[in-house]
Design an enzyme around this catalytic site. Structure first.
Site, PDB file in Angstrom:
ATOM      1  NE  ARG J  87      67.444 -39.319  22.418  1.00  0.00           N
ATOM      2  CZ  ARG J  87      67.315 -38.307  21.751  1.00  0.00           C
ATOM      3  NH1 ARG J  87      67.368 -36.975  22.266  1.00  0.00           N
ATOM      4  NH2 ARG J  87      66.672 -38.396  20.482  1.00  0.00           N
ATOM      5  CD  GLU J  90      64.450 -39.694  27.333  1.00  0.00           C
ATOM      6  OE1 GLU J  90      63.964 -38.848  26.539  1.00  0.00           O
ATOM      7  OE2 GLU J  90      64.777 -40.851  26.847  1.00  0.00           O
ATOM      8  CB  SER J 113      81.048 -37.216  45.759  1.00  0.00           C
ATOM      9  OG  SER J 113      81.817 -36.071  45.808  1.00  0.00           O
TER      10      SER J 113
END
Lengths: 146, 146, 146, 146, 146, 146, 146, 146, 146, 146
Positions: J87, J90, J113
């Site tokens: 997830r 995604e 960063s």
């Protein structure tokens, strides 16, 4: 005008005006490697530098807008195929672990930045065959504990 | 003894003797980057250098045989994951095409050798953050027409 | 004119003039394999050779500019699919390790250059089926210690 | 005894007896490249040759059984990483299409067999750097229409 | 006209003339599978067969030139997705090792040629569901020792 | 006992008893290809056949349990490397689309089952070189509309 | 008209006529999932159904020809990216082995056909959040021994 | 005890006790698919269910700890190879886009959860061949705008 | 108008009107991140929001239809290359396992939803270099046992 | 002791002592996410923190040495499979481009960063389902022109 069209326009103008990256860089007050990378669409230029570049190469100022746009950096081949670029990839593969150890021994746990970073190309003449000198200069960034 | 076992033996000895790559390199008359890469199994040493290295690190001379063997170079990850090594890969991706153009403009059609090649790591102290200086030095090899 | 358009122009002209690579190579004073590879866009020609080639194939001199440009070499398939090319890939897979050992035993630690490199194709007639003779000739490059 | 164990046994015996591939090949009446490839487990030997090889290298005859077994040929890396082997892969990538055209112009539609195939390595001494001569010799197989 | 355009022209003509591969094959004196593969651009035809094919399908003779050209064979998907083609791929995956053993036990160390090769499709009517009979016929090529 | 151990046991027993797949198949009343695939662990046997197989090869009945287990079929290489198996893969790549068209023209929209499926290997002697005859026989499954 | 153009035409017509897949399916006497998959180009329709579909959506009968063509099924992403489709892929990854065991325990060694196969989507209203009910119905195909 | 060892222990116990997933599921008050997936290590069980499972299968309670651990779910093959599991993957490839459209037309923009999710396997007897009925039941999750 | 054309239209309008994502978000009553993602085509808007957005950016209402369409989400690079996006990928790689453990310890076995999910970007000014604050807020979804 | 063995030792000790990451973090004066990542081997600890950690978890001080070693960071799956980690992947795929635009509009051309970086996990209780709050805090690094 997107980065791709900008790049074609700038490289064509460079060929037309028969200028080297050294000459263009000098004319706009930037290094030749950065200048080339900005023209290739891999770095954004400040408004001022972009306009100087357009003046030097005598291209439309619309190109200057494209030069100042923030690029989405990408490359076609995860493993490069052109022999020039592949040799650099091979250096990273063969010496990556070695460099990590040598640098971290000197600096502590961290990395060499590829953002706060400059690069230079020099030619060392040599009767046994000229040599390419590539200098990479990146800020060391220590890992943060929190 | 294969290169992997050799590497474990040498890195353990280095830790035990608390020597840096700079110190070992100096003791055997070679650069620290090459010394590290030979210990990591990515370069072969001459018999003489191999024996000096074993003396300095006080390891069995059987390790010297492994050091002189010609390595099969390989790396685990086509796209490196460790952030230190990835940044080098990113530099090749972002600047590969640029470097090819800048170098070939200076030298003609050809490549920078990764075989007739040396590398150096330096530390540039800087109040805003120290910088890593990586110098790659490779013979230029022009393409041959035949 | 980019390398792709150049290639289409040259291959069409070759078909039109019904010339073989041997004949074209002879006419321009270069080997047939190099000549083909330059027309396919995988090698750059000197200005002189490029103009001879354009004369022989009776194409516009604009093509000569494209022939002298330094190519970015690339191939579509990491693992080739055409049976002719796959068989060469298979040879590298099956015999790569063997060749490395046999060559390095003879020459020391190093590689056969693919840059300072020439290649030849010959036909050996044989009643049991003709044979293809492929000769690769590359400079041996010893690894450098530093 | 599988091919992997056979290979370790044979390479260790070769090192112990300090024999080169040339010497072993001569002793068993086969070429050095084929001899090496059979020891690496990439070709099967006839019973007779296998026994000669075991005699020359003074290894157990159980090794001879392994030498006569039909190998399942495989290689670890679809794109080779070792610089020696990669250069061969690069040659296939850069020149594959060119070779296909040059060979098929000479022989018709078909391929160079990698099965009815032999290979040779020669050393050409040269004051500017010795050269590796690799000769591939494969039967031409014309495509069949039916 | 390249192979792709040729293919579109031939398949459109076949649909227009409502001919099956069996009928076209019979008319040109070749098997239906080979005929289809030549029209799909996966095999080259002799000049004579190419002209017969153009006559049968009533297409321009320019198509005949494309039919005689030597194809560069390629397929889009390393692992096929269409269920019909995937099932063949699955057969190779599931039974490949088995077939190698059964064939090599019968013939010795070697391969079944995919070049000196023919194929046939037959329909076996069966009340429980018709069956597809696929016959592959390839020359056995023994490995060569040298 | 898992399928891997079962396979080693059965192949070792087959070598010890110097039986061919033809002979074993005949002895257990099954075809040689199916017999080999069951021993390789790519098909499950009925209890009865499994016990016959263990009798013929004189192995422990514990092997029979492993033979009746339903296998999880898998193969190591998405693109096979062994030349024997690769040629089959190449046939699927080169002729897959052709076969789909020829079969579907004969049978309608659907596939050849790889489950309700049998295969045979035959040797056709030929003075120009023996030929391998591979017969695949699969039930045609029409797509269902609903 | 190829499947891609057909799909654009049908989806545009569906949007214009503001019909749901349920309504179209009902009008042509087929299920909504099959109807959608035929319009997406993943199944072929019988001539009769194709014409009904063109009537309902008021598109040219040329579209009917495209609907009856046998599709080459393919999908862009070996690992789907759209979250809706990825979740289905995840279910196959997480539960694939489990389902194989549960089904084969009930049915014997074999598979669930994806060809003799139907699928249904239902909505189960639920105050805690409606639920999607996906029903897959495939013929069990036992492996064949031969 | 990690999930892998737990799985071996549980599957061995299941075989020893000759219990089906239906029987085990009934005994612990859970569905057979969930029960199997927990034993395969793809779901965690509550402490109570884990202990019941250990009682039913008569294994050490240490196994119960492993059953309650939260698994890291993974599968070996991005594209499954076993024919049973591949057919499910094929269904996702062929029908994924179709299902997305049919479901989203019914429910709005969102996905079917693979977390708040249940699954069932049923056997539908059929004289033409029994059918597998797979029911997936997942909560619909609408995308959130914010 | 598809999502791609919509995106070009909206980004061009945004540039023309010199509005920031903050300003547009405020004007339509949505957060800047969601607003940008809807314009990039990665989320669908309600009819009302879509029309407000078209008003604010002064684009044709046809764009509003495209904004309400349910997107098929996809990204070009499985491993992102742009350094900005790669750093996020690296965070998932380096900290994914850690986050899973920390979150599941707090919440139980389950996941953070990427559907019932919001995100925010803030700027924290800092004399040593400003910091980016990224806040991800997703509903916890516990795994279901059944 | 390498990082892998260290990790097993630390996680086993944590389980034995029934301490949460919050409790351990508090005891050593570090955040729970960093503490977990150091124990997982993805960050190095200072000597002082390493010893505190060993005290809290009552493990041998040899573990402290492993904690201070600089890790080579790597993850098994380029595309994660565990649903929790997927997830997050995604989110990077769906929102990566959006975030780049929103952040760069606020900060200029540069990156967040992943080295000068901290992360926090919080639980927001909610009657409709608790929510996970993930806060990423990274220094903004502007690209350098040179």
């Amino acid at each position: 005008m997107d980065k791709l069209e900008m790049r074609h326009t700038l490289l064509a103008a460079k060929a037309r005006k028969k200028l080297s990256w050294d000459e263009i860089g000098k004319a706009i007050g930037m290094s030749p490697v950065w200048t080339a990378s900005a023209c290739y669409g891999m770095n954004s230029a400040s408004r001022e530098v972009a306009h100087k570049l357009c003046d030097v190469l005598e291209v439309d100022t619309e190109v200057a807008d494209a030069l100042t746009a923030f690029p989405t950096k990408a490359w076609d081949e995860a493993i490069p195929q052109d022999p020039f670029i592949y040799r650099l990839y091979e250096v990273v593969g063969v010496y990556g672990e070695t460099l990590k150890d040598v640098v971290q021994e000197k600096f502590g746990d961290g990395i060499m930045s590829a953002i706060d970073f400059t690069m230079e190309v020099d030619k060392v003449e040599d009767p046994k065959g000229d040599r390419v000198l590539l200098t990479l200069n990146g800020k060391f960034l220590p890992y943060k504990a929190w």
